[in-house]
Design an enzyme around this catalytic site. Sequence first.
Site, PDB file in Angstrom:
ATOM      1  N   GLY A   1       3.440  -0.801   4.651  1.00 53.70           N
ATOM      2  CA  GLY A   1       2.589   0.121   3.878  1.00 53.70           C
ATOM      3  C   GLY A   1       4.764   0.648   3.536  1.00 53.70           C
ATOM      4  O   GLY A   1       5.417   0.536   2.611  1.00 53.70           O
ATOM      5  N   GLY A   2       5.213   1.101   4.997  1.00 56.11           N
ATOM      6  CA  GLY A   2       6.249   2.088   4.361  1.00 56.11           C
ATOM      7  C   GLY A   2       7.154   1.296   3.581  1.00 56.11           C
ATOM      8  O   GLY A   2       8.108   1.643   2.495  1.00 56.11           O
TER       9      GLY A   2
ATOM     10  N   GLU B   1      -4.840  -5.067  10.993  1.00 57.97           N
ATOM     11  CA  GLU B   1      -4.275  -4.066  11.172  1.00 57.97           C
ATOM     12  C   GLU B   1      -4.047  -3.144  12.262  1.00 57.97           C
ATOM     13  O   GLU B   1      -5.072  -2.051  12.140  1.00 57.97           O
ATOM     14  CB  GLU B   1      -3.800  -2.714   9.518  1.00 57.97           C
ATOM     15  CG  GLU B   1      -3.685  -3.489   8.462  1.00 57.97           C
ATOM     16  CD  GLU B   1      -2.512  -2.500   7.546  1.00 57.97           C
ATOM     17  OE1 GLU B   1      -2.013  -2.357   6.795  1.00 57.97           O
ATOM     18  OE2 GLU B   1      -3.725  -1.415   7.278  1.00 57.97           O
TER      19      GLU B   1
ATOM     20  N   ASN C   1       0.785  -1.297  -0.071  1.00 61.46           N
ATOM     21  CA  ASN C   1       0.163  -0.009   0.290  1.00 61.46           C
ATOM     22  C   ASN C   1       0.662   1.337   0.544  1.00 61.46           C
ATOM     23  O   ASN C   1       1.289   1.896   1.158  1.00 61.46           O
ATOM     24  CB  ASN C   1      -0.544   0.309   1.012  1.00 61.46           C
ATOM     25  CG  ASN C   1      -1.943   1.259   1.490  1.00 61.46           C
ATOM     26  OD1 ASN C   1      -2.049   2.355   0.584  1.00 61.46           O
ATOM     27  ND2 ASN C   1      -2.236   1.694   2.227  1.00 61.46           N
ATOM     28  N   TRP C   2       0.893   1.862  -1.176  1.00 61.46           N
ATOM     29  CA  TRP C   2       1.697   3.224  -1.552  1.00 61.46           C
ATOM     30  C   TRP C   2       1.462   4.458  -0.634  1.00 61.46           C
ATOM     31  O   TRP C   2       1.818   5.426  -0.190  1.00 61.46           O
ATOM     32  CB  TRP C   2       1.992   3.566  -2.617  1.00 61.46           C
ATOM     33  CG  TRP C   2       2.578   2.611  -3.496  1.00 61.46           C
ATOM     34  CD1 TRP C   2       3.853   1.393  -3.148  1.00 61.46           C
ATOM     35  CD2 TRP C   2       3.081   2.110  -4.411  1.00 61.46           C
ATOM     36  NE1 TRP C   2       3.484   0.965  -4.454  1.00 61.46           N
ATOM     37  CE2 TRP C   2       3.526   1.210  -5.446  1.00 61.46           C
ATOM     38  CE3 TRP C   2       2.355   3.417  -5.910  1.00 61.46           C
ATOM     39  CZ2 TRP C   2       3.983   0.764  -6.383  1.00 61.46           C
ATOM     40  CZ3 TRP C   2       2.886   2.962  -7.033  1.00 61.46           C
ATOM     41  CH2 TRP C   2       4.119   1.809  -7.164  1.00 61.46           C
ATOM     42  N   LYS C   3      -0.099   4.116  -0.239  1.00 66.41           N
ATOM     43  CA  LYS C   3      -0.573   5.348   0.576  1.00 66.41           C
ATOM     44  C   LYS C   3      -0.972   6.946  -0.534  1.00 66.41           C
ATOM     45  O   LYS C   3      -0.207   6.726  -1.697  1.00 66.41           O
ATOM     46  CB  LYS C   3       0.088   5.565   1.768  1.00 66.41           C
ATOM     47  CG  LYS C   3      -0.345   4.051   2.978  1.00 66.41           C
ATOM     48  CD  LYS C   3       0.191   4.623   4.790  1.00 66.41           C
ATOM     49  CE  LYS C   3      -0.125   3.489   4.955  1.00 66.41           C
ATOM     50  NZ  LYS C   3      -0.010   2.946   6.019  1.00 66.41           N
TER      51      LYS C   3
ATOM     52  N   HIS D   1     -10.054   0.795   5.604  1.00 68.25           N
ATOM     53  CA  HIS D   1      -7.747   1.308   5.997  1.00 68.25           C
ATOM     54  C   HIS D   1      -8.596   2.634   7.434  1.00 68.25           C
ATOM     55  O   HIS D   1      -9.333   2.709   7.365  1.00 68.25           O
ATOM     56  CB  HIS D   1      -7.199   1.252   4.802  1.00 68.25           C
ATOM     57  CG  HIS D   1      -5.979   1.796   5.337  1.00 68.25           C
ATOM     58  ND1 HIS D   1      -5.522   2.170   6.306  1.00 68.25           N
ATOM     59  CD2 HIS D   1      -4.899   1.215   5.262  1.00 68.25           C
ATOM     60  CE1 HIS D   1      -4.078   2.611   6.226  1.00 68.25           C
ATOM     61  NE2 HIS D   1      -3.893   1.283   5.524  1.00 68.25           N
TER      62      HIS D   1
ATOM     63  N   GLU E   1      -6.846   4.911   8.062  1.00 63.06           N
ATOM     64  CA  GLU E   1      -6.673   5.534   7.846  1.00 63.06           C
ATOM     65  C   GLU E   1      -8.332   6.693   6.569  1.00 63.06           C
ATOM     66  O   GLU E   1      -8.175   7.761   7.568  1.00 63.06           O
ATOM     67  CB  GLU E   1      -5.615   6.026   6.645  1.00 63.06           C
ATOM     68  CG  GLU E   1      -4.284   6.215   7.978  1.00 63.06           C
ATOM     69  CD  GLU E   1      -2.951   5.248   6.730  1.00 63.06           C
ATOM     70  OE1 GLU E   1      -3.108   5.287   5.422  1.00 63.06           O
ATOM     71  OE2 GLU E   1      -2.037   5.037   7.708  1.00 63.06           O
TER      72      GLU E   1
ATOM     73  N   GLY F   1       2.671   2.127  10.991  1.00 64.90           N
ATOM     74  CA  GLY F   1       3.592   3.271  11.127  1.00 64.90           C
ATOM     75  C   GLY F   1       4.269   3.641  12.266  1.00 64.90           C
ATOM     76  O   GLY F   1       5.418   4.640  12.292  1.00 64.90           O
TER      77      GLY F   1
ATOM     78  N   SER G   1       3.679  -1.799  10.665  1.00 64.81           N
ATOM     79  CA  SER G   1       5.439  -2.118  10.576  1.00 64.81           C
ATOM     80  C   SER G   1       5.705  -3.889   9.724  1.00 64.81           C
ATOM     81  O   SER G   1       6.854  -4.106  11.340  1.00 64.81           O
ATOM     82  CB  SER G   1       5.468  -1.990  11.732  1.00 64.81           C
ATOM     83  OG  SER G   1       5.285  -0.380  12.616  1.00 64.81           O
TER      84      SER G   1
HETATM   85  P1  13P Z   1       3.732   0.201   7.987  1.00 65.98           P
HETATM   86  O1  13P Z   1       4.217  -1.128   7.153  1.00 65.98           O
HETATM   87  O2  13P Z   1       4.076   1.851   6.977  1.00 65.98           O
HETATM   88  O3  13P Z   1       3.431  -0.052   9.204  1.00 65.98           O
HETATM   89  O4  13P Z   1       1.646   0.853   6.932  1.00 65.98           O
HETATM   90  C1  13P Z   1       0.892  -0.372   7.367  1.00 65.98           C
HETATM   91  C2  13P Z   1      -0.363  -0.106   6.893  1.00 65.98           C
HETATM   92  O5  13P Z   1      -0.979   1.041   6.747  1.00 65.98           O
HETATM   93  C3  13P Z   1       0.004  -0.737   5.344  1.00 65.98           C
HETATM   94  O6  13P Z   1      -1.784  -0.283   5.032  1.00 65.98           O
END
Ligand code: 13P
Length: 262
Positions: free
Chosen positions: A241-242, A174, A12-14, A104, A106, A180, A220
């Site tokens: 994510g990251g 998640e 997930n590149w956000k 998600h 967010e 994050g 993470s």
């Molecule tokens: P991180 O891997 O950066 O913690 O993010 C997880 C995430 O929200 C994937 O959708």
Amino acid sequence: MVTTRTPLIAGNWKMNLDHLQAIAFVQKLAWSLKDAKHDFSSVEAVVFPPATDLRSVQTLLDADKLELGLGAQDLSSHDSGAYTGEISGAFLRALDVQYVLVGHSERRTLHSEGDDVVASKVAAAHRHGLVPMICVGETAADLEEHGPSAVPVAQLRASLAEVPADAEIVVAYEPVWAIGSGQAATPEQAQQVCAALRQALVEIAGPERAATTRVLYGGSVKSSNIASFLREPDVDGALVGGASLDVAEFTSIVRFRSHVGV
Ligand code: 13P
């Protein structure tokens, strides 16, 4: 791990990488996976770029016959009409998008998407032949108040209110406190909640559907901890994510089987 479920690693590149950066990234990722002799039939890898990148990435995947899956980060609960700024599942499907993130944390917190919105987006994805990747997870306060599984299981049940029991889905657990933060859940914590989510699927959709549905862990995840999650019987992959924004790191996560002891 149960062999009938192909592990799925989702990036997930956000809100990162514009369409030009996306093209360069996907080209590098494809080379990196090929270079590492990755066997695509043993692990499914999917990227979730921003909406403005989807057409470019789709064209690239198609032209170069790259074995990467394509997902979108959101969709409208409506099919078409006066919904300024929204993106229809029909449009995503027309771009050969296979998966779409729904629920998600967010979106739930920054855009006030409650269980009813999530359920209607899951229904929209299903209507348009997209597989919703339904994200569920508890906050640190939820964990303290309700224990580990109650909130994610309730979110999953609510999200499936408007689709038939046999609708194809992917579930992503998640924990909000792990996203994050650099502080991932332990493999045992992830297993406990993923098992509870699968048990809920048994009750909602029957044992067969529950046995074939992938339940992922996210929060993470990186190359140094991926193998420990995938060793757990009810964890079928990861939503990253990251670490999905770094070609070498994401390649190493996709190739978790090459890590020692898996
Ligand atoms: P991180 O891997 O950066 O913690 O993010 C997880 C995430 O929200 C994937 O959708």
